[in-house]
Design a protein around this motif. Structure first.
Motif, PDB file in Angstrom:
ATOM      1  N   SER A 133      28.663 -10.864  -0.661  1.00 36.37           N
ATOM      2  CA  SER A 133      27.263 -10.873  -1.117  1.00 36.37           C
ATOM      3  C   SER A 133      26.720  -9.459  -1.238  1.00 36.37           C
ATOM      4  O   SER A 133      25.623  -9.136  -0.746  1.00 36.37           O
ATOM      5  N   LEU A 134      27.485  -8.612  -1.874  1.00 36.79           N
ATOM      6  CA  LEU A 134      27.110  -7.196  -1.965  1.00 36.79           C
ATOM      7  C   LEU A 134      25.837  -7.007  -2.772  1.00 36.79           C
ATOM      8  O   LEU A 134      25.561  -7.742  -3.738  1.00 36.79           O
ATOM      9  N   LYS A 135      25.072  -6.000  -2.357  1.00 38.22           N
ATOM     10  CA  LYS A 135      23.807  -5.668  -2.994  1.00 38.22           C
ATOM     11  C   LYS A 135      23.869  -4.225  -3.498  1.00 38.22           C
ATOM     12  O   LYS A 135      24.636  -3.419  -2.975  1.00 38.22           O
ATOM     13  N   PRO A 136      23.052  -3.898  -4.488  1.00 41.11           N
ATOM     14  CA  PRO A 136      23.037  -2.510  -4.969  1.00 41.11           C
ATOM     15  C   PRO A 136      22.778  -1.508  -3.847  1.00 41.11           C
ATOM     16  O   PRO A 136      23.312  -0.394  -3.889  1.00 41.11           O
ATOM     17  N   GLU A 137      22.000  -1.878  -2.860  1.00 39.11           N
ATOM     18  CA  GLU A 137      21.709  -0.960  -1.755  1.00 39.11           C
ATOM     19  C   GLU A 137      22.895  -0.755  -0.820  1.00 39.11           C
ATOM     20  O   GLU A 137      22.825   0.070   0.104  1.00 39.11           O
TER      21      GLU A 137
ATOM     22  N   GLN B 135      34.560   5.241  -2.036  1.00 39.15           N
ATOM     23  CA  GLN B 135      33.311   4.934  -2.733  1.00 39.15           C
ATOM     24  C   GLN B 135      33.202   3.447  -3.026  1.00 39.15           C
ATOM     25  O   GLN B 135      34.145   2.825  -3.542  1.00 39.15           O
ATOM     26  N   VAL B 136      32.049   2.901  -2.701  1.00 37.20           N
ATOM     27  CA  VAL B 136      31.700   1.529  -3.066  1.00 37.20           C
ATOM     28  C   VAL B 136      30.445   1.585  -3.921  1.00 37.20           C
ATOM     29  O   VAL B 136      29.430   2.144  -3.498  1.00 37.20           O
ATOM     30  N   THR B 137      30.526   1.033  -5.115  1.00 35.22           N
ATOM     31  CA  THR B 137      29.391   1.012  -6.024  1.00 35.22           C
ATOM     32  C   THR B 137      29.101  -0.426  -6.415  1.00 35.22           C
ATOM     33  O   THR B 137      29.991  -1.131  -6.895  1.00 35.22           O
ATOM     34  N   VAL B 138      27.867  -0.850  -6.192  1.00 32.13           N
ATOM     35  CA  VAL B 138      27.445  -2.204  -6.512  1.00 32.13           C
ATOM     36  C   VAL B 138      26.414  -2.134  -7.633  1.00 32.13           C
ATOM     37  O   VAL B 138      25.338  -1.552  -7.466  1.00 32.13           O
ATOM     38  N   SER B 139      26.758  -2.714  -8.749  1.00 35.97           N
ATOM     39  CA  SER B 139      25.853  -2.684  -9.899  1.00 35.97           C
ATOM     40  C   SER B 139      24.942  -3.907  -9.892  1.00 35.97           C
ATOM     41  O   SER B 139      25.333  -4.985  -9.434  1.00 35.97           O
ATOM     42  N   SER B 140      23.751  -3.722 -10.414  1.00 31.71           N
ATOM     43  CA  SER B 140      22.785  -4.826 -10.422  1.00 31.71           C
ATOM     44  C   SER B 140      22.894  -5.657 -11.687  1.00 31.71           C
ATOM     45  O   SER B 140      23.589  -5.304 -12.616  1.00 31.71           O
TER      46      SER B 140
ATOM     47  N   SER C 167      41.019   2.657   2.078  1.00 29.04           N
ATOM     48  CA  SER C 167      41.337   2.178   0.736  1.00 29.04           C
ATOM     49  C   SER C 167      40.497   0.942   0.448  1.00 29.04           C
ATOM     50  O   SER C 167      39.907   0.361   1.371  1.00 29.04           O
ATOM     51  N   GLY C 168      40.425   0.577  -0.834  1.00 25.40           N
ATOM     52  CA  GLY C 168      39.772  -0.671  -1.196  1.00 25.40           C
ATOM     53  C   GLY C 168      38.408  -0.541  -1.832  1.00 25.40           C
ATOM     54  O   GLY C 168      37.811  -1.540  -2.227  1.00 25.40           O
ATOM     55  N   GLY C 169      37.897   0.661  -1.950  1.00 20.16           N
ATOM     56  CA  GLY C 169      36.604   0.826  -2.591  1.00 20.16           C
ATOM     57  C   GLY C 169      36.685   0.564  -4.090  1.00 20.16           C
ATOM     58  O   GLY C 169      37.764   0.382  -4.652  1.00 20.16           O
ATOM     59  N   GLY C 170      35.513   0.542  -4.730  1.00 21.75           N
ATOM     60  CA  GLY C 170      35.496   0.324  -6.163  1.00 21.75           C
ATOM     61  C   GLY C 170      34.131  -0.073  -6.655  1.00 21.75           C
ATOM     62  O   GLY C 170      33.129   0.069  -5.948  1.00 21.75           O
ATOM     63  N   LEU C 171      34.110  -0.571  -7.877  1.00 19.78           N
ATOM     64  CA  LEU C 171      32.879  -1.002  -8.536  1.00 19.78           C
ATOM     65  C   LEU C 171      32.847  -2.524  -8.579  1.00 19.78           C
ATOM     66  O   LEU C 171      33.835  -3.158  -8.974  1.00 19.78           O
ATOM     67  N   VAL C 172      31.720  -3.090  -8.171  1.00 21.25           N
ATOM     68  CA  VAL C 172      31.586  -4.539  -8.151  1.00 21.25           C
ATOM     69  C   VAL C 172      30.154  -4.904  -8.524  1.00 21.25           C
ATOM     70  O   VAL C 172      29.226  -4.113  -8.289  1.00 21.25           O
ATOM     71  N   GLN C 173      29.978  -6.061  -9.107  1.00 18.53           N
ATOM     72  CA  GLN C 173      28.632  -6.524  -9.441  1.00 18.53           C
ATOM     73  C   GLN C 173      27.942  -7.086  -8.199  1.00 18.53           C
ATOM     74  O   GLN C 173      28.610  -7.552  -7.254  1.00 18.53           O
ATOM     75  N   ALA C 174      26.635  -7.057  -8.227  1.00 19.70           N
ATOM     76  CA  ALA C 174      25.858  -7.627  -7.125  1.00 19.70           C
ATOM     77  C   ALA C 174      26.269  -9.081  -6.904  1.00 19.70           C
ATOM     78  O   ALA C 174      26.481  -9.834  -7.865  1.00 19.70           O
ATOM     79  N   GLY C 175      26.415  -9.439  -5.642  1.00 20.82           N
ATOM     80  CA  GLY C 175      26.868 -10.780  -5.294  1.00 20.82           C
ATOM     81  C   GLY C 175      28.372 -10.883  -5.101  1.00 20.82           C
ATOM     82  O   GLY C 175      28.856 -11.897  -4.593  1.00 20.82           O
ATOM     83  N   GLY C 176      29.071  -9.850  -5.511  1.00 13.76           N
ATOM     84  CA  GLY C 176      30.519  -9.851  -5.395  1.00 13.76           C
ATOM     85  C   GLY C 176      31.010  -9.428  -4.027  1.00 13.76           C
ATOM     86  O   GLY C 176      30.221  -9.227  -3.094  1.00 13.76           O
TER      87      GLY C 176
END
Length: 126
Positions: free
Chosen positions: A85-89, A121-126, A7-16
């Motif tokens: 410090s999440l990155k799009p990659e 799913q973990v999605t990191v937007s730029s 659990s805990g996945g989601g959408l986050v902005q880069a750096g989050g």
């Protein structure tokens, strides 16, 4: 049958940051190395991090060192992955995994991970 539930996945902005959690029963958790893997679209599944059954030893992929932290709570039968410090990659499906050998010694990264969760799913937007 080993059931791992992430659990805990989601959408986050880069750096989050995001925190993933994986839980299972005590019988299938205690005494086993636990790990996290990820698979991005069009790529093979890759190792992210692992923690020994005692929680005293951890291993990380070079790409996440200094940003991700794996930890386990043997009282709650959970293993977490704190991702900063999440990155799009870093965008991928993240899987929790359990070693096949009870009380394995040595580097957690060398475990034979034979049981897997369904992924989150973990999605990191730029």
């Amino acid at each position: 049958q080993v059931q791992l539930v992430e659990s805990g996945g989601g959408l986050v902005q880069a750096g989050g940051s995001l925190r993933l959690s994986c839980t299972t029963s005590r019988r299938t958790f205690s005494g086993y190395i636990m790990g996290w893997f990820r698979q991005a679209p069009g790529k093979e599944r890759e190792f992210v991090a692992a923690v020994s059954w005692s929680g005293e030893s951890t291993d990380y992929a070079d790409s996440v060192k200094g940003r991700f932290t794996i930890s386990r709570d043997n009282g709650e039968n959970t293993v977490d992955l704190q991702m900063n410090s999440l990155k799009p990659e870093d965008t991928a499906v993240y899987y929790c995994a359990r070693d096949s050998t009870y009380l394995r010694l040595g580097s957690p990264a060398r475990a034979d991970f034979g049981s897997w969760g369904q992924g989150t799913q973990v999605t990191v937007s730029s």
